[in-house]
Scaffold this motif. Structure first.
Motif, PDB file in Angstrom:
ATOM      1  N   THR A  82       1.046  -1.201   0.128  1.00  0.00           N
ATOM      2  CA  THR A  82      -0.104  -0.013  -0.080  1.00  0.00           C
ATOM      3  C   THR A  82       0.870   1.390  -0.199  1.00  0.00           C
ATOM      4  O   THR A  82       1.793   1.452   0.662  1.00  0.00           O
ATOM      5  N   PRO A  83       0.848   2.215  -0.829  1.00  0.00           N
ATOM      6  CA  PRO A  83       1.641   3.416  -1.111  1.00  0.00           C
ATOM      7  C   PRO A  83       1.506   4.506  -0.090  1.00  0.00           C
ATOM      8  O   PRO A  83       2.543   5.141   0.026  1.00  0.00           O
ATOM      9  N   PHE A  84       0.594   4.507   0.772  1.00  0.00           N
ATOM     10  CA  PHE A  84       0.315   5.740   1.815  1.00  0.00           C
ATOM     11  C   PHE A  84       0.283   5.284   3.201  1.00  0.00           C
ATOM     12  O   PHE A  84      -0.314   4.152   3.457  1.00  0.00           O
ATOM     13  N   HIS A  85       0.741   6.214   3.935  1.00  0.00           N
ATOM     14  CA  HIS A  85       0.460   5.932   5.555  1.00  0.00           C
ATOM     15  C   HIS A  85      -0.856   6.562   5.845  1.00  0.00           C
ATOM     16  O   HIS A  85      -0.992   7.915   5.608  1.00  0.00           O
ATOM     17  N   PRO A  86      -1.863   5.834   6.223  1.00  0.00           N
ATOM     18  CA  PRO A  86      -3.114   6.411   6.651  1.00  0.00           C
ATOM     19  C   PRO A  86      -3.124   7.034   8.052  1.00  0.00           C
ATOM     20  O   PRO A  86      -3.843   7.091   8.870  1.00  0.00           O
ATOM     21  N   HIS A  87      -1.937   7.945   8.118  1.00  0.00           N
ATOM     22  CA  HIS A  87      -1.759   8.676   9.504  1.00  0.00           C
ATOM     23  C   HIS A  87      -1.042   9.977   9.129  1.00  0.00           C
ATOM     24  O   HIS A  87      -0.179   9.940   7.924  1.00  0.00           O
ATOM     25  N   LEU A  88      -1.100  10.798  10.154  1.00  0.00           N
ATOM     26  CA  LEU A  88      -0.209  12.314   9.962  1.00  0.00           C
ATOM     27  C   LEU A  88       0.955  12.046  11.066  1.00  0.00           C
ATOM     28  O   LEU A  88       0.263  12.056  12.313  1.00  0.00           O
ATOM     29  N   HIS A  89       1.964  12.229  10.709  1.00  0.00           N
ATOM     30  CA  HIS A  89       2.928  12.109  11.724  1.00  0.00           C
ATOM     31  C   HIS A  89       4.054  13.451  11.620  1.00  0.00           C
ATOM     32  O   HIS A  89       4.187  14.034  10.467  1.00  0.00           O
ATOM     33  N   TRP A 100       9.899  16.513  20.211  1.00  0.00           N
ATOM     34  CA  TRP A 100       8.483  16.424  20.327  1.00  0.00           C
ATOM     35  C   TRP A 100       7.835  15.850  19.205  1.00  0.00           C
ATOM     36  O   TRP A 100       8.185  16.079  18.211  1.00  0.00           O
ATOM     37  N   TYR A 101       6.759  15.130  19.738  1.00  0.00           N
ATOM     38  CA  TYR A 101       5.803  14.389  18.307  1.00  0.00           C
ATOM     39  C   TYR A 101       4.486  14.265  18.409  1.00  0.00           C
ATOM     40  O   TYR A 101       4.050  14.599  19.459  1.00  0.00           O
ATOM     41  N   PHE A 102       3.878  14.269  17.411  1.00  0.00           N
ATOM     42  CA  PHE A 102       2.425  14.498  17.013  1.00  0.00           C
ATOM     43  C   PHE A 102       1.903  13.199  16.113  1.00  0.00           C
ATOM     44  O   PHE A 102       2.623  13.294  15.245  1.00  0.00           O
ATOM     45  N   GLY A 103       1.087  12.676  16.196  1.00  0.00           N
ATOM     46  CA  GLY A 103       0.534  11.736  15.418  1.00  0.00           C
ATOM     47  C   GLY A 103      -0.927  11.601  15.632  1.00  0.00           C
ATOM     48  O   GLY A 103      -1.542  11.786  16.525  1.00  0.00           O
ATOM     49  N   LEU A 104      -1.690  11.556  14.262  1.00  0.00           N
ATOM     50  CA  LEU A 104      -3.087  11.614  14.067  1.00  0.00           C
ATOM     51  C   LEU A 104      -3.539  10.485  12.981  1.00  0.00           C
ATOM     52  O   LEU A 104      -2.806  10.465  12.182  1.00  0.00           O
ATOM     53  N   SER A 105      -4.320   9.702  13.303  1.00  0.00           N
ATOM     54  CA  SER A 105      -4.942   8.854  12.513  1.00  0.00           C
ATOM     55  C   SER A 105      -6.384   8.707  12.767  1.00  0.00           C
ATOM     56  O   SER A 105      -6.925   9.243  13.786  1.00  0.00           O
ATOM     57  N   PRO A 106      -7.075   7.789  11.991  1.00  0.00           N
ATOM     58  CA  PRO A 106      -8.454   7.621  12.417  1.00  0.00           C
ATOM     59  C   PRO A 106      -8.555   6.896  13.592  1.00  0.00           C
ATOM     60  O   PRO A 106      -9.795   6.992  14.173  1.00  0.00           O
ATOM     61  N   ASP A 107      -7.448   6.303  14.216  1.00  0.00           N
ATOM     62  CA  ASP A 107      -7.671   5.439  15.603  1.00  0.00           C
ATOM     63  C   ASP A 107      -6.978   6.205  16.691  1.00  0.00           C
ATOM     64  O   ASP A 107      -7.144   5.629  17.779  1.00  0.00           O
ATOM     65  N   TYR A 108      -6.216   7.154  16.457  1.00  0.00           N
ATOM     66  CA  TYR A 108      -5.433   7.703  17.689  1.00  0.00           C
ATOM     67  C   TYR A 108      -4.998   9.268  17.372  1.00  0.00           C
ATOM     68  O   TYR A 108      -5.035   9.519  16.409  1.00  0.00           O
ATOM     69  N   ALA A 109      -4.838   9.815  18.535  1.00  0.00           N
ATOM     70  CA  ALA A 109      -4.259  11.228  18.455  1.00  0.00           C
ATOM     71  C   ALA A 109      -3.368  11.300  19.549  1.00  0.00           C
ATOM     72  O   ALA A 109      -3.594  11.250  20.878  1.00  0.00           O
ATOM     73  N   THR A 110      -2.016  11.406  19.382  1.00  0.00           N
ATOM     74  CA  THR A 110      -1.141  11.064  20.722  1.00  0.00           C
ATOM     75  C   THR A 110       0.011  12.147  20.360  1.00  0.00           C
ATOM     76  O   THR A 110       0.237  12.886  19.418  1.00  0.00           O
ATOM     77  N   ALA A 111       0.505  12.512  21.478  1.00  0.00           N
ATOM     78  CA  ALA A 111       1.970  13.587  21.665  1.00  0.00           C
ATOM     79  C   ALA A 111       2.805  12.984  22.404  1.00  0.00           C
ATOM     80  O   ALA A 111       2.540  12.074  23.154  1.00  0.00           O
ATOM     81  N   GLY A 112       3.874  13.009  21.889  1.00  0.00           N
ATOM     82  CA  GLY A 112       5.167  12.482  22.766  1.00  0.00           C
ATOM     83  C   GLY A 112       6.503  13.530  22.946  1.00  0.00           C
ATOM     84  O   GLY A 112       6.362  14.411  22.249  1.00  0.00           O
ATOM     85  N   ALA A 113       7.174  13.105  23.792  1.00  0.00           N
ATOM     86  CA  ALA A 113       8.368  13.964  24.079  1.00  0.00           C
ATOM     87  C   ALA A 113       9.573  13.048  24.554  1.00  0.00           C
ATOM     88  O   ALA A 113       9.335  12.188  25.407  1.00  0.00           O
ATOM     89  N   GLY A 114      10.734  13.456  24.058  1.00  0.00           N
ATOM     90  CA  GLY A 114      11.888  12.590  24.860  1.00  0.00           C
ATOM     91  C   GLY A 114      12.976  12.749  23.521  1.00  0.00           C
ATOM     92  O   GLY A 114      13.057  13.454  22.589  1.00  0.00           O
TER      93      GLY A 114
END
Length: 213
Positions: A82-89, A100-114
């Motif tokens: 499959t050619p695309f990631h179905p998420h935004l990072h 610092w990190y941010f991820g959004l998908s149909p299944d999650y919304a998350t933030a990280g750090a380190g």
């Protein structure tokens, strides 16, 4: 235009697009939807990165660079074609290696750090710090943050430390990032403020890393 009014529909529209992409993950569909991707995902995400960067620079006390990851997958060595990631990072990085990190998908919304992965010098400093009084302090900070830590990368404690060392779990790490999950409802009305607040909750880890690594 304020960051809030400019991005107030970003999370919903981006998630809807990513849901549609997951259901139609092929180049032909994406080609017909490229204008929608640019309008509903890419350009608003770039504005979000720009809106959050000054707050991170103020907290870090140094320049911070932002990056929006491309949706295209490298399928050369993957069975999944499959050619695309179905998420935004997206990520922000400081010169000392903290991120610092941010991820959004149909299944999650998350933030990280380190720090995703320590270099050789950071590894030596990490092990020296976590085996001293600073190790107990870090463990307490992580517990208070009450976020998600991925499992340690190493199966065993590195020598010369004993397997039953009080900070064995920290010694088995080759990086340290903590995550806050289930953030969609927090981010939806005002993504920039929501992310800055989430990164503020993660600041105790970043401060420890800055001091000891």
């Amino acid at each position: 235009m304020s960051a809030r009014s400019d991005l107030s529909d970003f999370a919903h529209r981006a998630r809807d697009f990513l849901h549609d992409l997951a259901q139609n993950n092929d180049r032909g569909w994406f080609r017909t939807q490229k204008a929608r991707y640019d309008a509903e995902v890419r350009r608003p995400a770039e504005r979000l990165l720009n809106a959050v960067t000054p707050a991170l620079e103020q907290t870090a006390g140094m320049p911070v660079r932002s990056k929006l990851f491309r949706p295209h997958r490298d399928v050369r060595f993957s069975e999944d074609k499959t050619p695309f990631h179905p998420h935004l990072h997206a990520a922000w990085s400081a010169p000392d290696g903290r991120g610092w990190y941010f991820g959004l998908s149909p299944d999650y919304a998350t933030a990280g750090a380190g720090i995703m992965g320590f270099d050789a010098e950071q590894t030596a400093r990490w092990r020296a710090a976590v085996t001293g009084p600073a190790g107990a302090e870090l463990a307490a900070r992580l517990e208070r943050i009450d976020g998600r830590l991925d499992p340690p990368e190493r199966e065993q404690v590195p020598p010369p430390f004993p397997e039953d060392h009080p900070q064995a779990a920290l010694l088995r790490r080759t990086g340290c990032v903590i995550w806050l999950d289930d953030l969609f409802d927090t981010l939806a009305p005002d993504p920039a403020t929501g992310l800055v607040d989430a990164f503020g909750r993660l600041a105790p880890l970043q401060e420890w890393l800055s001091e000891h690594l």
